[in-house]
Design a protein around this motif. Sequence first.
Motif, PDB file in Angstrom:
ATOM      1  N   LYS A 124     -44.886 -45.863 -50.940  1.00  0.00           N
ATOM      2  CA  LYS A 124     -44.901 -45.349 -49.570  1.00  0.00           C
ATOM      3  C   LYS A 124     -45.223 -43.862 -49.537  1.00  0.00           C
ATOM      4  O   LYS A 124     -45.926 -43.395 -48.637  1.00  0.00           O
ATOM      5  N   LYS A 128     -48.398 -42.292 -47.669  1.00  0.00           N
ATOM      6  CA  LYS A 128     -48.215 -41.179 -46.735  1.00  0.00           C
ATOM      7  C   LYS A 128     -49.150 -40.030 -47.073  1.00  0.00           C
ATOM      8  O   LYS A 128     -49.707 -39.382 -46.176  1.00  0.00           O
ATOM      9  N   ASP A 131     -52.580 -40.985 -45.824  1.00  0.00           N
ATOM     10  CA  ASP A 131     -52.631 -40.928 -44.366  1.00  0.00           C
ATOM     11  C   ASP A 131     -52.616 -39.491 -43.841  1.00  0.00           C
ATOM     12  O   ASP A 131     -53.042 -39.237 -42.709  1.00  0.00           O
ATOM     13  N   GLY A 153     -47.106 -57.617 -47.568  1.00  0.00           N
ATOM     14  CA  GLY A 153     -46.563 -56.598 -46.679  1.00  0.00           C
ATOM     15  C   GLY A 153     -47.044 -55.208 -47.053  1.00  0.00           C
ATOM     16  O   GLY A 153     -47.400 -54.403 -46.185  1.00  0.00           O
ATOM     17  N   VAL A 154     -47.078 -54.926 -48.354  1.00  0.00           N
ATOM     18  CA  VAL A 154     -47.587 -53.642 -48.837  1.00  0.00           C
ATOM     19  C   VAL A 154     -49.065 -53.500 -48.495  1.00  0.00           C
ATOM     20  O   VAL A 154     -49.511 -52.459 -48.010  1.00  0.00           O
ATOM     21  N   GLN A 156     -50.674 -54.973 -46.147  1.00  0.00           N
ATOM     22  CA  GLN A 156     -50.827 -54.834 -44.700  1.00  0.00           C
ATOM     23  C   GLN A 156     -50.583 -53.384 -44.268  1.00  0.00           C
ATOM     24  O   GLN A 156     -51.311 -52.836 -43.437  1.00  0.00           O
ATOM     25  N   GLU A 157     -49.564 -52.754 -44.846  1.00  0.00           N
ATOM     26  CA  GLU A 157     -49.298 -51.353 -44.512  1.00  0.00           C
ATOM     27  C   GLU A 157     -50.429 -50.450 -44.996  1.00  0.00           C
ATOM     28  O   GLU A 157     -50.770 -49.464 -44.333  1.00  0.00           O
ATOM     29  N   GLY A 160     -53.148 -50.355 -42.448  1.00  0.00           N
ATOM     30  CA  GLY A 160     -52.824 -49.461 -41.349  1.00  0.00           C
ATOM     31  C   GLY A 160     -53.335 -49.922 -39.998  1.00  0.00           C
ATOM     32  O   GLY A 160     -53.495 -49.112 -39.086  1.00  0.00           O
TER      33      GLY A 160
END
Length: 222
Positions: A124, A128, A131, A153-154, A156-157, A160
């Motif tokens: 994460k 970040k 991003d 899930g990872v 998918q994040e 973004g």
Amino acid sequence: MANRPVHFIWLLDCSYSMQGEKIAKLNYAIRESVPEMRSVAHDNPAAQLLLRTVTFSTTAQWLHQTPVPVDDFTWQDVQVDGMTNLGEALHLVARELQTPPMPQRALKPVLALVSDGVPTDDWKAGLKAVDATPWGRKAVRVAIAIGADADRGVLQEFLGNPELQPLDANSPKQLAAAIRWASTAAVKAASQPVVGDGSGLGTAKQPYAPPVLDDDDDDDVW
């Protein structure tokens, strides 16, 4: 429009869970996709396609840190080793998404993540960092989940965008199709003329749409 670079960066999971047929098929699929990427680049003469590769296992490292023009690109097979330090790989990429070193008048970069497992570090924080960069926020992102154990899930994040989904590669055939699509359609999307101030950070006129990958019943499943 003046010739502008499109930076395509592979982020490849090379952890031990990728050993055997998975890593062999990944190497084969990327190697076979290069001619198609050249064809896409030749069809978009206003864009200069440049390729790079990051691998991540117990450590993350650049396989190709210096951007390589697609016409000069030769795939080097990757090997498996250890854990799944995705966060470290994302930090490496984030450093390259600043301006400089990214040219101000580049087109949108493409970030293509391929993984079959669960990250083993602080992914994460790495995401970040991506991003937080101007080019990271504007990048065309693609995620490929290899097998049932991949952490969707990872992925998918990483994408973004709630309207996009990771591509599922549950067999060698699906992996080849996903790599082929990521290598061409995402480049086409990144190469589209943009609306904005000329920096390459505007909005693409045509978004890309991931395909649904069909599979044959008699194909091997991971």
